[in-house]
Design a protein around this motif. Sequence first.
Motif, mmCIF file in Angstrom:
data_model
loop_
_atom_site.group_PDB
_atom_site.id
_atom_site.type_symbol
_atom_site.label_atom_id
_atom_site.label_comp_id
_atom_site.label_asym_id
_atom_site.label_seq_id
_atom_site.Cartn_x
_atom_site.Cartn_y
_atom_site.Cartn_z
ATOM 1 N N SER A 226 0.801 -1.666 0.033
ATOM 2 C CA SER A 226 0.188 0.164 -0.367
ATOM 3 C C SER A 226 0.829 1.081 0.058
ATOM 4 C CB SER A 226 -0.465 0.151 1.429
ATOM 5 O OG SER A 226 -1.902 0.951 0.798
ATOM 6 N N GLY A 227 0.309 2.736 -1.161
ATOM 7 C CA GLY A 227 1.183 3.823 -0.802
ATOM 8 C C GLY A 227 0.433 4.158 0.522
ATOM 9 N N HIS A 228 0.043 3.901 1.971
ATOM 10 C CA HIS A 228 -0.145 4.740 3.017
ATOM 11 C C HIS A 228 -0.326 4.200 4.031
ATOM 12 C CE1 HIS A 228 -3.876 7.078 0.131
ATOM 13 N NE2 HIS A 228 -3.626 5.983 -0.135
ATOM 14 N N ALA A 229 -0.373 5.076 5.036
ATOM 15 C CA ALA A 229 0.641 5.025 6.146
ATOM 16 C C ALA A 229 -0.082 3.585 7.318
ATOM 17 C CB ALA A 229 0.709 5.987 6.826
ATOM 18 N N ASN A 230 0.048 2.930 7.328
ATOM 19 C CA ASN A 230 -0.326 1.785 8.764
ATOM 20 C C ASN A 230 -0.656 2.286 9.977
ATOM 21 O OD1 ASN A 230 -1.269 0.213 6.246
ATOM 22 N ND2 ASN A 230 -0.020 -1.597 7.042
ATOM 23 N N ARG A 231 -1.647 1.339 10.411
ATOM 24 C CA ARG A 231 -2.127 2.609 12.179
ATOM 25 C C ARG A 231 -0.610 2.595 12.796
ATOM 26 N NH1 ARG A 231 -6.714 1.755 15.184
ATOM 27 N NH2 ARG A 231 -6.489 2.300 17.641
ATOM 28 N N PRO A 232 0.535 1.625 12.901
ATOM 29 C CA PRO A 232 1.041 2.018 13.145
ATOM 30 C C PRO A 232 2.145 2.911 13.232
ATOM 31 C CG PRO A 232 1.548 -0.583 13.337
ATOM 32 C CD PRO A 232 0.321 0.355 12.771
ATOM 33 N N ASP A 233 2.512 3.453 11.854
ATOM 34 C CA ASP A 233 2.904 4.736 11.507
ATOM 35 C C ASP A 233 2.248 5.679 11.528
ATOM 36 O OD1 ASP A 233 4.509 2.233 10.075
ATOM 37 O OD2 ASP A 233 2.951 2.387 8.407
ATOM 38 N N LEU A 234 0.972 6.424 11.504
ATOM 39 C CA LEU A 234 0.149 6.518 11.698
ATOM 40 C C LEU A 234 0.689 7.313 13.362
ATOM 41 C CD1 LEU A 234 -3.250 6.704 10.349
ATOM 42 C CD2 LEU A 234 -1.676 7.617 9.467
ATOM 43 N N GLU A 235 1.131 6.772 13.876
ATOM 44 C CA GLU A 235 0.791 6.650 15.555
ATOM 45 C C GLU A 235 2.680 7.430 15.770
ATOM 46 O OE1 GLU A 235 -0.837 3.084 18.723
ATOM 47 O OE2 GLU A 235 0.084 2.967 17.158
ATOM 48 N N ARG A 236 3.232 6.482 14.780
ATOM 49 C CA ARG A 236 4.532 7.671 14.569
ATOM 50 C C ARG A 236 4.613 8.471 13.918
ATOM 51 N NH1 ARG A 236 9.603 4.882 10.945
ATOM 52 N NH2 ARG A 236 11.401 6.229 11.483
ATOM 53 N N MET A 237 3.684 8.841 13.051
ATOM 54 C CA MET A 237 4.149 10.739 12.431
ATOM 55 C C MET A 237 3.564 11.334 13.780
ATOM 56 S SD MET A 237 3.943 12.360 9.867
ATOM 57 C CE MET A 237 4.410 11.823 8.233
ATOM 58 N N HIS A 238 2.527 11.333 14.742
ATOM 59 C CA HIS A 238 1.919 11.515 15.609
ATOM 60 C C HIS A 238 2.975 11.499 16.749
ATOM 61 C CE1 HIS A 238 -2.729 9.814 15.006
ATOM 62 N NE2 HIS A 238 -1.861 10.541 14.423
ATOM 63 N N ALA A 239 3.653 11.014 16.620
ATOM 64 C CA ALA A 239 4.846 11.107 17.636
ATOM 65 C C ALA A 239 6.327 12.340 16.973
ATOM 66 C CB ALA A 239 5.778 10.006 18.159
ATOM 67 N N LEU A 240 6.619 11.923 15.783
ATOM 68 C CA LEU A 240 7.158 12.519 15.116
ATOM 69 C C LEU A 240 7.031 14.354 15.163
ATOM 70 C CD1 LEU A 240 8.374 10.371 11.769
ATOM 71 C CD2 LEU A 240 9.634 11.628 14.127
ATOM 72 N N VAL A 241 5.492 14.565 14.395
ATOM 73 C CA VAL A 241 5.213 15.379 14.567
ATOM 74 C C VAL A 241 4.300 16.244 15.756
ATOM 75 C CG1 VAL A 241 3.224 17.427 13.730
ATOM 76 C CG2 VAL A 241 4.378 15.721 11.897
ATOM 77 N N ASP A 242 4.447 15.841 16.998
ATOM 78 C CA ASP A 242 3.550 16.120 18.041
ATOM 79 C C ASP A 242 3.016 17.589 17.644
ATOM 80 O OD1 ASP A 242 3.556 15.688 20.770
ATOM 81 O OD2 ASP A 242 5.161 17.283 20.997
ATOM 82 N N PRO A 243 2.056 17.125 17.398
ATOM 83 C CA PRO A 243 1.146 18.377 17.222
ATOM 84 C C PRO A 243 -0.208 18.521 18.260
ATOM 85 C CG PRO A 243 0.141 16.438 15.996
ATOM 86 C CD PRO A 243 1.374 15.477 16.800
#
Length: 555
Positions: free
Chosen positions: A368-385
Motif C-alpha cells: 500500500s501507498g498509505h500509512a498503517n496504524r503503527p505508522d500513523l502513531e509514529r507520525m503523531h509522535a514525530l510531529v507532536d501536534p
Amino acid sequence: MSRERLIYLPLGGAGEIGMNAYVYGYGKPGEERLILVDLGVAFSDMDTSPGVDLIWADISWLKENVDRLEAIFITHAHEDHVGAVAHCHEALRAPIYARTFTANIARRKMDELGHPADTVTTASAWPETIKAGPFTVGFLPVSHSIPESAGLVIDTPAGRIVHTGDFKLDPEPMVGEAFDPDLWGEIGKGGVRALVCDSTNVFSPNPGRSEAEVGPEIIKLVAGASGMVVATTFASNVARVRTLAEAGIRAGRSVVLLGRAMRRMIEASIETGVLTDFPSVLSAEEAQDVPRDHLMLIVTGSQGERRAASAQLARGKYRGLEMTEGDLFLFSSKTIPGNEKDVIRIINQLSEKGVDVVDDSSGLYHVSGHANRPDLERMHALVDPQMVIPMHGEHRHLREHARLAEAGGRQGVVAVNGTMLDLSGNAPVVAGHVETGRTYLDGTIQVGALDGVVRDRIRMALNGHVTVTVILDEEDEPLGEPWCDLIGLPEIGSSNAPLVEVMEEDLNQFLMRSNQKTLRDDDRLEEALKRIARQTAQSELGKKPEVTVVISRMR
C-alpha cells in the motif's frame, strides 16, 4: 484581542475516499484569506452515477468567495488530488503550485482543456516556501505510491499546520524520496497547532511494507511463467511499473506499455527526471512480430475500468494482442472498495480463456501507498501536534483515527465535508457548516448533484421508461387512440398480453371517459395519463416506470 481566526474546511475527501479538496483560511470571520489544498476527482459507477465521466467536490462555497482565494497547492499527482484542477480553472482562476512531477501532470490537464500552462508554477521542496496572503507554505517530501509526493507545512499567524497529504513511511520507495523522519521531526520542534493527517489505513494493524519488498517476488513470478505475461497496476505507481518492466527484461521478454494513462505517467517521469533508467519498450504493433512467450505487457485497468486495456484483453483483443490458455495475468494492485465486482468480472473472463490469474491475496505482489496504524502513531509522535484532524477517509476511518490520536494524549476531532473548524484556540471548535456535495462531468457538461440529471437517470435505469403520446383535435377530442413507446420494460405482463397493448387500452378507456375540463387542461391531462400508465405497469409488472407524456393539439 485579535478577532482574526484560523479555519479548516474540507469540501471533499473527509468522510469519503476520493475527490480531495481542503480549504484553509485566516482573517476576520467571513473575510478570511483562503488557500485550497488539492482538487481531485472520483470515478463513477453504474450503481450511483451511470454514464457520468468524472465526479469532484461541489466548490460552490469557494466560487462564492473566490475573491478571497490566494492559491491552490497540490500535494501529488494522483487523480483524486489533481484531477479537477483544469475543470475548475474557469471558476477559480487562482495560481496553482506543485512540485515538478505533479506540475507536469497538472499542465497536461490544463493543456487538454485549452487553459494556459503558466497557471501552474513549479515549486521547490522544503525549506523553500511560497507566500500566499497570510500563509507561508512549503512542500515537505514524503514517500507515497507516486513520485514527488509532499506534505505541506502551512505557517500562519495563529501557528503551524502540517497537512500530510497521502503518505507512507517507506525507507526505500525505489522511485522518489524515501521518508525522512529527521526532517519531519524537525518541523515539529517549534510547535505544531494541528496535524491534518491521512486516515486510509488506520485499521491496518501492522507497520507498512516497503516498495523494495515487492520486486524480488515479481521477478520470481515472471521468470517462472511459460506463456505471455500481462500485469496491471496503478499507472501512477511509477516505481511498480518500472519493477514490472525490469522483471520482464530479466526474464528475456520484450516489454509493452498499453493504455494512455500508463504511457502518460512514464513520459512525465522521464521528462521531469524522476526516471532515468526505464527499460526500452515496444509498441503494440511491434509486439505482434514477437513470439507470445517472449512478451510482457504492462497495462492499465487494475480497478476493472471497462474501457481500460485489462478489460478489453479480458473481453477479446486489444491493439491486435490477445490472451490465450496458459498465459499469466498479474494484478499488482489492491482493489479499491467498491470496485470488487468489476475486477472479479475481469478475473472470470480471463479464467474462461484459460488464463492463470494472480492477485494480491497473498500480499506478495503489492504494498500500500498509505500509512498503517503503527505508522500513523509514529507520525503523531514525530510531529507532536496539539491536535490531530483526520482526513482522506470514510467516516469510520476518521472516527478511528481521532480515537487513535486521543489514545496518544492528543486532541482528535472528526470534521466531515462541509464542517468548518476554528483552530485558533487551544481546542478545535466547530465554527459552522457549508453546503457540500458533488459535481458531475457528464460528457462535456458540468452537472450539480441537485440538478436531478443523475437521479433521473438512475430512476430510469431502475424502473424503465414509457412515452405516452396523445393527439387532440380542434374540439379538444382525442384524435385516434393514444400510443406508447416502452424502453427497458418486459414486453409481456402478468396477463400474458403485450404490455404496450394493455397500457394503450387502459389509457384509451380513460380518455373516452374524460370530461372536457380534463381534456382542455394539459397539466391535469398529463398527470392523469402518467397515473394510468404507472398503475397499469404496476398491475402487469409489479413496478412503476418513469413516464413522459406528449400532448399534441390540432389548432
